[in-house]
Design a protein around this motif. Structure first.
Motif, PDB file in Angstrom:
ATOM      1  N   TYR A  16      19.199  39.789   9.864  1.00  0.00           N
ATOM      2  CA  TYR A  16      19.472  39.415   8.464  1.00  0.00           C
ATOM      3  C   TYR A  16      20.422  40.475   7.916  1.00  0.00           C
ATOM      4  O   TYR A  16      20.105  41.662   7.914  1.00  0.00           O
ATOM      5  CB  TYR A  16      18.138  39.393   7.730  1.00  0.00           C
ATOM      6  N   LYS A  19      23.004  38.751   1.384  1.00  0.00           N
ATOM      7  CA  LYS A  19      22.139  37.938   0.519  1.00  0.00           C
ATOM      8  C   LYS A  19      22.935  36.779  -0.064  1.00  0.00           C
ATOM      9  O   LYS A  19      24.085  36.951  -0.441  1.00  0.00           O
ATOM     10  CB  LYS A  19      21.610  38.801  -0.626  1.00  0.00           C
ATOM     11  N   ARG A  69      10.379  49.382  -7.526  1.00  0.00           N
ATOM     12  CA  ARG A  69      10.407  48.238  -6.602  1.00  0.00           C
ATOM     13  C   ARG A  69       8.990  47.707  -6.342  1.00  0.00           C
ATOM     14  O   ARG A  69       8.782  46.501  -6.198  1.00  0.00           O
ATOM     15  CB  ARG A  69      11.044  48.716  -5.286  1.00  0.00           C
ATOM     16  N   SER A 134      11.505  42.306  -0.137  1.00  0.00           N
ATOM     17  CA  SER A 134      12.358  42.796   0.946  1.00  0.00           C
ATOM     18  C   SER A 134      12.468  41.675   1.979  1.00  0.00           C
ATOM     19  O   SER A 134      11.437  41.212   2.488  1.00  0.00           O
ATOM     20  CB  SER A 134      11.732  44.048   1.565  1.00  0.00           C
ATOM     21  N   GLY A 135      13.689  41.254   2.243  1.00  0.00           N
ATOM     22  CA  GLY A 135      13.908  40.080   3.098  1.00  0.00           C
ATOM     23  C   GLY A 135      13.176  40.161   4.421  1.00  0.00           C
ATOM     24  O   GLY A 135      12.508  39.207   4.844  1.00  0.00           O
ATOM     25  N   SER A 136      13.253  41.316   5.076  1.00  0.00           N
ATOM     26  CA  SER A 136      12.638  41.448   6.398  1.00  0.00           C
ATOM     27  C   SER A 136      11.112  41.426   6.317  1.00  0.00           C
ATOM     28  O   SER A 136      10.435  41.121   7.297  1.00  0.00           O
ATOM     29  CB  SER A 136      13.119  42.735   7.076  1.00  0.00           C
ATOM     30  N   ARG A 139       9.004  38.347   7.391  1.00  0.00           N
ATOM     31  CA  ARG A 139       8.710  38.091   8.817  1.00  0.00           C
ATOM     32  C   ARG A 139       7.456  38.812   9.279  1.00  0.00           C
ATOM     33  O   ARG A 139       6.843  38.417  10.264  1.00  0.00           O
ATOM     34  CB  ARG A 139       9.918  38.491   9.670  1.00  0.00           C
ATOM     35  N   SER A 184      19.358  49.511   3.027  1.00  0.00           N
ATOM     36  CA  SER A 184      19.979  48.307   3.600  1.00  0.00           C
ATOM     37  C   SER A 184      20.345  47.264   2.551  1.00  0.00           C
ATOM     38  O   SER A 184      21.374  46.599   2.668  1.00  0.00           O
ATOM     39  CB  SER A 184      19.113  47.714   4.705  1.00  0.00           C
TER      40      SER A 184
HETATM   41  C1  DP6 Z   1      19.288  45.634   9.365  1.00  0.00           C
HETATM   42  O1  DP6 Z   1      14.854  43.637   4.548  1.00  0.00           O
HETATM   43  O2  DP6 Z   1      15.447  46.065   4.273  1.00  0.00           O
HETATM   44  O3  DP6 Z   1      16.921  45.580   9.269  1.00  0.00           O
HETATM   45  O4  DP6 Z   1      15.920  42.460   1.488  1.00  0.00           O
HETATM   46  O5  DP6 Z   1      17.321  44.299   0.624  1.00  0.00           O
HETATM   47  O6  DP6 Z   1      14.962  44.772   1.311  1.00  0.00           O
HETATM   48  P1  DP6 Z   1      16.199  43.931   1.537  1.00  0.00           P
HETATM   49  O7  DP6 Z   1      16.722  44.302   2.989  1.00  0.00           O
HETATM   50  P2  DP6 Z   1      15.890  44.644   4.313  1.00  0.00           P
HETATM   51  O8  DP6 Z   1      17.077  44.498   5.386  1.00  0.00           O
HETATM   52  C2  DP6 Z   1      16.854  44.500   6.750  1.00  0.00           C
HETATM   53  C3  DP6 Z   1      18.151  44.578   7.463  1.00  0.00           C
HETATM   54  C4  DP6 Z   1      18.056  44.837   8.949  1.00  0.00           C
HETATM   55  C5  DP6 Z   1      18.083  43.530   9.728  1.00  0.00           C
HETATM   56  C6  DP6 Z   1      16.797  42.730   9.763  1.00  0.00           C
HETATM   57  O9  DP6 Z   1      15.699  43.296   9.680  1.00  0.00           O
HETATM   58  O10 DP6 Z   1      16.914  41.494   9.912  1.00  0.00           O
END
Ligand code: DP6
Length: 320
Positions: A16, A19, A69, A134-136, A139, A184
């Motif tokens: 990922y 955004k 946050r 946080s996007g990751s 998962r 990130s």
């Molecule tokens: C390079 O989940 O930390 O690890 O959503 O802004 O909190 P935010 O970002 P984050 O980004 C992870 C980026 C990565 C790739 C991944 O884990 O997919």
């Protein structure tokens, strides 16, 4: 009302980066990850305080700098008129250094906050709430091999294969335990706005996801290795070509890559992946593990090596 939850970090094999909606923190691309086992974050949320502000301690230290946050995440989960919270979090691995600590931290926080607030949420809802923070983190609600897909309204996350069905190992080579210079979330916004490679990255991601999904379904290590390394290097080249450029690697990061190439040349089943930090994660089969550990330990500049298998999704430990 209080609750304790535990979550493990995950490592993206198809990353990922970027955004599509910064306000709702929705990713521009889907991703595929593996949830780890022995590394974890344990978080307690207590809502019975009569104080008028949230409090956060991380690994035993007060961290008001990280509070905004966390408070925003609690607002999303419990509503803005919620009681104030005392949050205490502990991780058994270095924070903010590219080992996905925000993934395990926010996954554990959401699970604990929902329970402390006496709410009932499905795992899919918990994943969406964690993804807002946080996007990751979305998962880390699931175990084994996990895919996050974009849909019209948000994200859809789910396990695509149990860890037991293909018990890969991950050797994390720590080359620099300090905190990374640019987070990130901020770095991916800089990439989106300035990198000439960003649009192409978004365009190609569906193809990389298809290849990885197929390789995982077939337990085809070499095919997974090839697409994961390609996707990782493509993500880092976006960052290198951003303005300002963002280079998370150090000399030891590069030496670890050479170690992995050498192991591959000797027939080992291993590949590397690197996130927004200087650490190298080598993913390998159980048969190759001893060679991978020994070679990374002997790589100059590696200060520590941590080995783990694949683990389960975030869960509640205690609900009071
Ligand atoms: C390079 O989940 O930390 O690890 O959503 O802004 O909190 P935010 O970002 P984050 O980004 C992870 C980026 C990565 C790739 C991944 O884990 O997919």
């Amino acid at each position: 009302m209080g609750a304790i939850a535990r979550a493990q970090p995950n490592i993206a094999l198809i990353k990922y980066w970027g955004k599509r909606d910064a306000e709702r923190n929705l990713p521009a691309v889907g991703s595929i990850s593996i949830t780890l086992d022995d590394l974890f974050t344990e978080t307690s949320v207590d809502l019975d305080d009569v104080t008028d502000s949230d409090r956060l301690s991380v690994n035993g230290e007060d961290r008001p700098d990280l509070l905004p946050r966390v408070s925003a995440c609690l607002d999303t989960v419990l509503g803005a008129d919620r009681p104030r919270a005392r949050v205490s979090s502990r991780s058994n691995f270095p924070l903010a250094a590219g080992l996905a600590s925000s993934a395990s931290s926010f996954a554990a926080l959401v699970v604990a906050a929902v329970a402390a607030g006496g709410l009932n949420r499905t795992t899919a809802e918990l994943a969406s709430l964690a993804g807002r923070a946080s996007g990751s983190a979305a998962r880390s609600l699931y175990g084994g091999f996990v895919e996050l897909r974009n849909d019209a309204d948000g994200i859809v996350v789910g396990s695509i294969l149990d860890g037991d069905a293909w018990p890969l190992r991950v050797v994390a080579a720590i080359t620099e335990p300090g905190v990374k210079p640019v987070g990130s979330g901020e770095a991916m916004e800089i990439s989106r706005k300035t990198s000439p490679f960003y649009a192409r990255w978004v365009e190609q991601q569906a193809r990389d996801l298809d290849t990885a999904r197929g390789a995982i379904a077939d337990r085809d290590f070499r095919r997974l290795a090839s697409i994961a390394e390609h996707n990782c290097l493509k993500m880092h080249s976006i960052m290198w070509a951003s303005r300002p450029p963002m280079v998370y690697w150090n000399a030891a990061t590069m030496r670890c890559l050479q170690t992995v190439r050498k192991l591959q040349g000797q027939g080992a089943d291993v590949f590397f992946t690197i996130d927004a930090g200087p650490q190298v994660k080598a993913v390998c089969t159980a048969e190759s593990l001893a060679d991978v550990e020994a070679a990374l330990q002997a790589t100059p500049g590696v200060v520590d090596v941590m080995t783990t298998g694949l683990g389960e999704g975030a869960r509640l430990e205690q609900d009071a």
